[in-house]
Design a protein around this motif. Structure first.
Motif, PDB file in Angstrom:
ATOM      1  N   LEU A  76       0.836  -1.317  -0.040  1.00 14.91           N
ATOM      2  CA  LEU A  76      -0.064   0.018   0.008  1.00 14.91           C
ATOM      3  C   LEU A  76       0.757   1.160  -0.044  1.00 14.91           C
ATOM      4  CD1 LEU A  76      -2.968   1.399   1.144  1.00 14.91           C
ATOM      5  CD2 LEU A  76      -1.607   1.774   2.946  1.00 14.91           C
ATOM      6  N   LEU A  77       0.741   2.331  -0.739  1.00 19.38           N
ATOM      7  CA  LEU A  77       0.967   3.671  -0.816  1.00 19.38           C
ATOM      8  C   LEU A  77       0.000   4.361  -0.643  1.00 19.38           C
ATOM      9  CD1 LEU A  77       4.207   4.469  -1.235  1.00 19.38           C
ATOM     10  CD2 LEU A  77       3.560   4.689  -3.662  1.00 19.38           C
ATOM     11  N   PRO A  78       0.052   5.227   0.544  1.00 21.87           N
ATOM     12  CA  PRO A  78      -1.213   5.954   0.645  1.00 21.87           C
ATOM     13  C   PRO A  78      -1.180   7.473  -0.254  1.00 21.87           C
ATOM     14  CG  PRO A  78      -0.018   5.673   2.631  1.00 21.87           C
ATOM     15  CD  PRO A  78       0.903   5.128   1.635  1.00 21.87           C
ATOM     16  N   PHE A  79      -1.972   8.197  -0.325  1.00 19.20           N
ATOM     17  CA  PHE A  79      -2.260   9.172  -1.350  1.00 19.20           C
ATOM     18  C   PHE A  79      -1.031  10.046  -0.978  1.00 19.20           C
ATOM     19  CE2 PHE A  79      -6.564   7.995  -2.380  1.00 19.20           C
ATOM     20  CZ  PHE A  79      -6.480   8.337  -3.548  1.00 19.20           C
ATOM     21  N   HIS A  80      -0.467  10.833  -2.073  1.00 20.87           N
ATOM     22  CA  HIS A  80       0.611  11.632  -1.859  1.00 20.87           C
ATOM     23  C   HIS A  80       0.638  12.402  -3.160  1.00 20.87           C
ATOM     24  CE1 HIS A  80       2.269   7.998  -3.886  1.00 20.87           C
ATOM     25  NE2 HIS A  80       3.102   8.884  -4.494  1.00 20.87           N
ATOM     26  N   THR A  81       1.451  13.402  -3.255  1.00 22.73           N
ATOM     27  CA  THR A  81       1.873  13.976  -4.534  1.00 22.73           C
ATOM     28  C   THR A  81       3.354  13.595  -4.507  1.00 22.73           C
ATOM     29  OG1 THR A  81       2.473  16.164  -3.329  1.00 22.73           O
ATOM     30  CG2 THR A  81       0.313  16.209  -4.575  1.00 22.73           C
ATOM     31  N   TYR A  92       4.490  16.278 -14.520  1.00 20.43           N
ATOM     32  CA  TYR A  92       3.941  15.060 -14.748  1.00 20.43           C
ATOM     33  C   TYR A  92       4.443  13.861 -14.250  1.00 20.43           C
ATOM     34  CZ  TYR A  92       1.611  18.216 -18.279  1.00 20.43           C
ATOM     35  OH  TYR A  92       1.022  19.027 -18.839  1.00 20.43           O
ATOM     36  N   LEU A  93       3.687  12.577 -13.939  1.00 23.60           N
ATOM     37  CA  LEU A  93       4.298  11.305 -13.480  1.00 23.60           C
ATOM     38  C   LEU A  93       3.504  10.415 -14.732  1.00 23.60           C
ATOM     39  CD1 LEU A  93       4.974   9.457 -11.475  1.00 23.60           C
ATOM     40  CD2 LEU A  93       2.827   9.761 -10.495  1.00 23.60           C
ATOM     41  N   ILE A  94       4.643   9.696 -15.591  1.00 21.30           N
ATOM     42  CA  ILE A  94       4.372   8.900 -16.325  1.00 21.30           C
ATOM     43  C   ILE A  94       4.273   7.675 -16.086  1.00 21.30           C
ATOM     44  CG2 ILE A  94       4.641   8.553 -18.873  1.00 21.30           C
ATOM     45  CD1 ILE A  94       6.105  11.219 -19.038  1.00 21.30           C
ATOM     46  N   ILE A 222      -3.810  13.995  -6.411  1.00 20.51           N
ATOM     47  CA  ILE A 222      -2.807  13.075  -5.638  1.00 20.51           C
ATOM     48  C   ILE A 222      -2.970  11.713  -6.114  1.00 20.51           C
ATOM     49  CG2 ILE A 222      -3.130  14.774  -3.525  1.00 20.51           C
ATOM     50  CD1 ILE A 222      -5.308  13.178  -2.495  1.00 20.51           C
ATOM     51  N   HIS A 223      -2.138  10.981  -5.851  1.00 27.42           N
ATOM     52  CA  HIS A 223      -2.068   9.622  -6.316  1.00 27.42           C
ATOM     53  C   HIS A 223      -1.666   8.520  -5.221  1.00 27.42           C
ATOM     54  CE1 HIS A 223       1.830  10.778  -7.567  1.00 27.42           C
ATOM     55  NE2 HIS A 223       2.071   9.282  -7.170  1.00 27.42           N
ATOM     56  N   ALA A 224      -2.182   7.384  -5.449  1.00 26.83           N
ATOM     57  CA  ALA A 224      -1.877   6.145  -4.123  1.00 26.83           C
ATOM     58  C   ALA A 224      -1.917   5.066  -5.159  1.00 26.83           C
ATOM     59  CB  ALA A 224      -3.019   6.395  -3.225  1.00 26.83           C
ATOM     60  N   ARG A 225      -1.369   3.947  -4.356  1.00 23.95           N
ATOM     61  CA  ARG A 225      -1.384   2.360  -4.782  1.00 23.95           C
ATOM     62  C   ARG A 225      -2.208   1.868  -3.661  1.00 23.95           C
ATOM     63  NH1 ARG A 225       4.123   1.264  -5.348  1.00 23.95           N
ATOM     64  NH2 ARG A 225       4.152   0.667  -3.297  1.00 23.95           N
ATOM     65  N   PHE A 232       1.325 -10.089 -10.560  1.00 24.91           N
ATOM     66  CA  PHE A 232       2.543  -8.915 -10.359  1.00 24.91           C
ATOM     67  C   PHE A 232       1.956  -8.261 -11.682  1.00 24.91           C
ATOM     68  CE2 PHE A 232       3.576 -11.677 -14.225  1.00 24.91           C
ATOM     69  CZ  PHE A 232       4.389 -10.728 -14.863  1.00 24.91           C
ATOM     70  N   ARG A 233       2.864  -7.054 -11.456  1.00 21.39           N
ATOM     71  CA  ARG A 233       2.874  -5.931 -12.459  1.00 21.39           C
ATOM     72  C   ARG A 233       4.281  -5.435 -12.614  1.00 21.39           C
ATOM     73  NH1 ARG A 233       0.298  -0.317  -9.514  1.00 21.39           N
ATOM     74  NH2 ARG A 233       2.302  -0.393  -8.657  1.00 21.39           N
ATOM     75  N   HIS A 234       4.258  -4.977 -13.611  1.00 22.27           N
ATOM     76  CA  HIS A 234       5.883  -4.319 -13.911  1.00 22.27           C
ATOM     77  C   HIS A 234       5.741  -3.030 -14.448  1.00 22.27           C
ATOM     78  CE1 HIS A 234      10.024  -4.525 -15.689  1.00 22.27           C
ATOM     79  NE2 HIS A 234       9.938  -3.387 -14.955  1.00 22.27           N
TER      80      HIS A 234
HETATM   81  O1  LIG Z   1       3.063   2.215  -7.828  1.00 19.05           O
HETATM   82  C1  LIG Z   1       1.934   2.764  -8.134  1.00 19.05           C
HETATM   83  O2  LIG Z   1       0.959   2.472  -8.541  1.00 19.05           O
HETATM   84  C2  LIG Z   1       2.139   4.243  -7.871  1.00 19.05           C
HETATM   85  C3  LIG Z   1       3.514   4.838  -7.453  1.00 19.05           C
HETATM   86  C4  LIG Z   1       3.679   6.010  -7.214  1.00 19.05           C
HETATM   87  O3  LIG Z   1       3.130   6.728  -6.347  1.00 19.05           O
HETATM   88  C5  LIG Z   1       4.762   6.667  -8.061  1.00 19.05           C
HETATM   89  O4  LIG Z   1       5.326   6.119  -8.876  1.00 19.05           O
HETATM   90  O5  LIG Z   1       4.955   7.977  -7.801  1.00 19.05           O
END
Ligand SMILES: O=C(O)CCC(=O)C(=O)O
Ligand SMILES: [Fe+2]
Length: 241
Positions: A76-81, A92-94, A222-225, A232-234
């Protein structure tokens, strides 16, 4: 799936779309070496240091989902910028999915818009965001090395939010944030209130498939995982300003 566009046409399409909204998604045949080309067409790619390594060692492409690292791994990665307003200020985050297994469970990337945030927050919380600096401590490794960053969470002039929302109670946090002059629990409650207001209004969960391309405007969202519990996912990632 978009295949007949070249990478510069794709970047132009994405840039046009991103003028109006906070993320762009498509499916496209890319190789890992083309991702920096796309980043270059959208802005200036930012090289980032590897966690726990010398800051001098920087990479353009980050691999997500392969190891057990708390930030780039499967948990888990909580919401963040992303970024620190200074050196890493990220526009941008690609993210691009090189492979994902069929039996995958979890591992979604979540995105929420921060547009007009001032209008959806209680006044006292808004004042905390705009008047007090926050300090976030990031855990760099298992040996309890930390990096601290102090910043203004919300800058009304640019309408840009920068925040690292709390890990749920019971999880090992890899960052924690405290506002200047406030206690740990008041700081936590303030951020939880912001996160709830933002995610209640706007929420998108991206379920990854091979060849998915997601471009997130880090200044508008903001984004999270979600934790990946099976399969798996790469994913490869490039950030740019
Ligand atoms: O693994 C993810 O889905 C997002 C990871 C993330 O927060 C990032 O790459 O900045
Ligand atoms: Fe991120």
């Amino acid at each position: 799936m978009l295949c007949n566009l070249d990478i510069h046409e794709l970047a132009a399409l994405a840039a046009q779309h991103l003028q109006a909204t906070h993320f762009f998604r498509t499916r496209y045949c890319l190789t890992s070496s083309q991702l920096p080309v796309l980043a270059n067409a959208l802005g200036h790619p930012i090289r980032v240091p590897h966690r726990g390594q010398d800051e001098a060692y920087r990479d353009q492409v980050t691999h997500l989902g392969l190891g057990d690292d708390p930030i780039t791994g499967k948990g888990l990665l909580p919401f963040h910028t992303d970024g620190d307003r200074g050196e890493y200020k990220t526009r941008y985050l690609i993210l691009y999915c090189l492979e994902a297994s069929e039996d995958k469970q979890g591992g979604e990337t979540l995105i929420a818009s921060t547009k007009n945030i001032s209008g959806i927050l209680p006044t006292d919380i808004y004042q905390i965001l705009t008047r007090r600096d926050a300090t976030t401590r990031f855990r760099l490794d298992a040996e309890n090395h930390f990096k601290s960053l102090t910043y203004r969470v919300y800058e009304p002039e640019s309408a840009s939010l920068m925040a690292y929302f709390p890990y749920p109670m019971g999880e090992t946090p890899h960052w924690d944030t405290i506002f200047e002059g406030l206690s740990v629990s008041t700081s936590r409650d303030a951020l939880i209130c912001v996160e709830a207001a933002v995610t209640k209004r706007s929420f998108y969960a991206h379920h990854w498939r091979k060849h998915d391309l997601l471009i997130i405007d880090n200044e508008k969202s903001i984004h999270a995982r979600q934790p990946l519990t099976r399969g798996f996912r790469h994913i490869i990632r490039v950030i740019c300003r």
